[in-house]
Design an enzyme around this catalytic site. Structure first.
Site, PDB file in Angstrom:
ATOM      1  N   SER A 566     -11.805  -3.101  -3.271  1.00 43.46           N
ATOM      2  CA  SER A 566     -12.350  -2.766  -4.943  1.00 43.46           C
ATOM      3  C   SER A 566     -13.914  -2.983  -4.319  1.00 43.46           C
ATOM      4  O   SER A 566     -14.542  -2.262  -3.425  1.00 43.46           O
ATOM      5  CB  SER A 566     -12.300  -3.624  -5.720  1.00 43.46           C
ATOM      6  OG  SER A 566     -12.895  -3.215  -6.700  1.00 43.46           O
ATOM      7  N   HIS A 684      -5.757   0.611 -10.247  1.00 42.41           N
ATOM      8  CA  HIS A 684      -6.343   0.110  -9.274  1.00 42.41           C
ATOM      9  C   HIS A 684      -5.394  -1.383  -8.485  1.00 42.41           C
ATOM     10  O   HIS A 684      -6.371  -1.893  -7.725  1.00 42.41           O
ATOM     11  CB  HIS A 684      -7.340  -0.567 -10.108  1.00 42.41           C
ATOM     12  CG  HIS A 684      -8.849  -0.847  -9.206  1.00 42.41           C
ATOM     13  ND1 HIS A 684      -9.889  -0.505  -8.666  1.00 42.41           N
ATOM     14  CD2 HIS A 684      -9.407  -2.530  -9.166  1.00 42.41           C
ATOM     15  CE1 HIS A 684     -10.268  -0.569  -7.412  1.00 42.41           C
ATOM     16  NE2 HIS A 684     -10.508  -2.422  -8.110  1.00 42.41           N
TER      17      HIS A 684
END
Length: 725
Positions: A566, A684
């Site tokens: 991320s 994610h």
């Protein structure tokens, strides 16, 4: 970046130049360049791979498939891959259960239970923290979706504990609909479904009223209320009354909020009050509203007031975490009878530690404090008198405080060498007791030592670094090492137990975690020095930690792997383009790499308050200065890099990874592979099924092992597997 991808670490291999790598797989697919030039503040920026941003375009899908095939041709033939798969599966499928999000309501305890080899966590009702045999499964997502693609985003109990509102989403989208479950029967109430309360951009949540007949909740635009490009924004607060169609829910708050507002809701213990803490995107600005018995919402704080957190107390007060003239935080007490900030008084002044949160009990306040990575809980009475610390191990993380009655609390604790467990603290005698809600370790870490040190960054800042190694490890510069970090969004990287870090140590590796600027380890100033136009400090901090590992002879550059996800993926992209000679292998997960076009995506617009915007000349200059895809240099000798992405990622658009892979493959002068692992079924990281996570870790660690020349060796000693619970 409301949630962050877990940063794992460690595993298998021999150089890819060996025949085992596959002779026909060494050359990456060619990527067409289509010249596009964008102009920002008079600066022209070439973008030959902009066409890769169009996810639904057939040519992009074809390119993506070709890259995945290339990656599989290499990874699937790595030496030692299958023994490594077996070990990773053993570690991540360890049957000792873990418990998270412990919640008390109406004298009952609820928790999310992680029970490998189940693909998704369960929601359970606990009969006792001392006897897990008395627990009852309230919701198993695998019953709803045997394929394992449905996950629980969050749950909220009514004050009497008789009903639960549960948000469920699929395939990593984080787009969650809320159903209402009856706790006694374990069944959902008919015709009670509130759509899209949770999302991957502004998050989501809800807060029940006093009698459990309805709740305030976060509501995204529906139908044609907004243009398609606005439907991930303009989150507002509505009220839903049970037994009525959700189309008749009533507006409560938010029409004048920023486009990128994100709201957290909380009910007071008596249900008379509800708070709405509204964030201005991801940058750390908040305003607070309180709904009282008069049925009205009152604005208590504005963004400029720097109140960043709140909790209702059982004493008729709301306790505020403020950073106004206190970058490390102070605690204010505000009577709910007079909810105006000028009526607040300082209960806990700023100290040396960074205050992260507060938990008000009957006659005392528990204050969670950050110490540059590790954390602790300090206690004060309602006059502010210091009552000392809750006893916890050094270099550990403590949090998740939950009422155990009166001033007693349950809390979670974990360290680098001790798996997560829940404890009960008795206020009367100061004793801490370990509950039955405790994981066991799947491997032996008794000979692992934890070293806390500091690296000196480019500007002289001291950066905390935690190093794990076996006690007999020789510091001769020949050890394989794995370094990870994050550095952003005011998120501190605290000690945690990672079975994959244990795997790396099991193979004789050194494992290191850097506490970089941009996080909250030392308060708001630490965060500010790693955000917006000062983001470069984060990359300098990480590089300083990498250099320390080499200078102190823990490792050498060609044996140093780095990994992050991320915002940590952005970190990987930045440091590998700035110092390609410093690393032997890189795993960059679901990261951002085109910082000039990131804000064009939905979640990228929430990130603007953290990263900055190209619309601002100075911020554009800073973004261009470190944007990974724009700082790849033709002819540079880049180390091997594995990029990962998830097709359903609501936080970081997969185009970032596609563009970065194309640019690096075209530019590098080395024969080291630049690979893309694009998963069509995940997002994610949130909600990823266990089997899919295992597959990703096998790929990541077999890649690292091979590139560092580490040959996987089965452990001489294994821990006996626990019985299924």
């Amino acid at each position: 970046m409301k949630l962050t991808t877990a940063l794992a670490a460690a595993t298998l291999l021999l150089p890819l130049a060996s025949p085992a790598a596959g002779k026909g797989a060494s050359k990456a697919p060619a990527t067409e360049k289509k010249e596009v030039v964008d102009t920002y503040h008079g600066t022209q920026v070439k973008d030959p791979y902009q066409w890769l941003e169009e996810t639904q375009d057939a040519s992009v899908r074809q390119w993506n498939d070709a890259q995945n095939a290339h990656t599989r041709a290499i990874l699937d033939k790595l030496p030692g891959r299958e023994p490594l798969r077996q070990r990773i599966t053993e570690l991540l499928s360890w049957k000792s259960p873990g418990y998270g999000k412990l919640t008390e309501a109406g004298g009952m305890l609820f928790a999310i239970k992680y029970q490998p080899p189940r693909q998704q966590p369960l929601l359970v009702v606990l009969g006792s923290t001392e006897d897990t045999s008395k627990e009852r499964v309230l919701l198993d997502p695998m019953v709803l979706d045997p394929a394992g693609h449905t996950t629980i985003d969050f749950f909220e109990a009514t004050l009497d504990g008789k009903k639960l509102a549960i948000s469920l989403s699929k395939k990593g989208t984080e787009s969650g609909d809320v159903s209402i479950y009856d706790v006694a029967t374990g069944k959902p109430l008919p015709d009670e479904l509130v759509p899209r309360v949770n999302g991957g951009t502004a998050g989501g949540g809800l807060a029940w009223n006093a009698d459990g007949t309805g709740f305030f909740y976060t509501r995204y635009p529906r139908g044609e209320e907004r243009a398609p490009e606005d439907r991930d924004f303009f989150q507002q607060v509505y009220f839903h009354k049970l037994g009525t169609p959700t189309e008749k829910d009533t507006y409560a708050l938010g029409k004048d909020f920023p486009r990128i507002a994100m709201t957290q809701l909380e009910s007071s213990s008596d249900g008379k009050y509800t708070s709405a803490m509204v964030a201005n995107g991801d940058g750390g600005e908040f305003m607070l509203f309180v709904h009282g018995p008069d049925g009205k919402w009152t604005q208590v704080t504005k963004f400029a007031d720097k109140v960043v957190g709140s909790r209702f107390g059982p004493d008729g007060n709301i306790y505020l975490l403020s950073r106004q003239d206190a970058p490390r935080g102070k605690v204010l007490r505000l009577p709910l009878a007079t909810p105006s900030l000028d009526k607040a008084t300082v209960l806990v002044p700023e100290g040396q530690a960074s205050i992260q949160g507060v938990y008000p009990a009957k006659t005392r306040l528990y204050v969670n404090e950050q110490l540059g990575g590790p954390s602790q809980v300090r206690m004060v009475d309602l006059t502010g008198k210091d009552l000392g610390l809750v006893p916890t191990p050094p270099v550990s993380s403590v949090g998740g405080l939950v009422s155990a009655g009166g001033d007693d609390v349950y809390f979670s604790n974990v360290s680098f060498v001790q798996p997560q467990a829940w404890y009960r603290f008795s206020a009367k005698d100061g004793q801490v007791t370990k509950t039955a809600l405790a994981r066991t370790s799947p491997l032996d870490v008794s000979d692992v030592e934890v070293i806390r040190t500091e690296a000196t960054s480019k500007d002289g800042t001291k950066v905390p670094l935690t190093i794990l190694k076996k006690k007999n490890t020789r510091l001769n510069g020949n050890n394989p090492a794995l370094l990870t970090g994050y550095g952003g969004f005011n998120i501190s990287i605290s000690p945690g137990f990672s079975p994959l870090a244990g795997l790396w140590l099991e193979q004789g590796g050194v494992y290191a975690v850097a506490n970089l600027r941009g996080g909250s380890e030392f308060g708001e100033q630490w965060h500010a020095e790693g955000s917006l136009t000062k983001k470069q400090n984060v990359f300098d901090d990480f590089y300083a930690c990498a250099k320390l590992l080499v200078e102190k002879k823990y490792t050498q550059p060609k044996k140093l792997a780095i990994q992050g996800g991320s915002n940590g993926g952005l970190l990987m992209g930045a440091v590998v383009t700035q110092h390609p000679e410093a690393y032997g292998a890189v795993v960059a997960r679901v990261g951002l790499y085109d910082m000039l076009r990131s804000e064009r995506t939905s979640n990228g617009q929430f990130n603007v308050t953290e990263y900055g915007s190209v619309k601002d000349a100075e911020q554009f200059k800073a973004l261009l200065g470190y944007s990974p895809v724009h700082n790849v240099k033709d002819g540079a000798k880049y180390p091997p890099v594995l990029f990962t992405s998830g097709a359903n990622d609501p936080r970081v658009d997969p185009f970032h990874s596609r563009k970065m892979v194309a640019r690096m493959q075209a530019a590098t002068s080395s024969k080291a592979p630049i690979l893309l692992r694009a998963d069509a079924e995940t997002g994610h990281g949130s909600g990823t099924p266990l089997n899919a996570r295992i597959e990703e870790e096998v790929d990541a660690y077999s890649f690292i092992f091979s590139q560092l020349g580490v040959k996987y060796l089965p452990p001489a000693k294994k821990v006996s597997a626990p019985k299924q619970q």
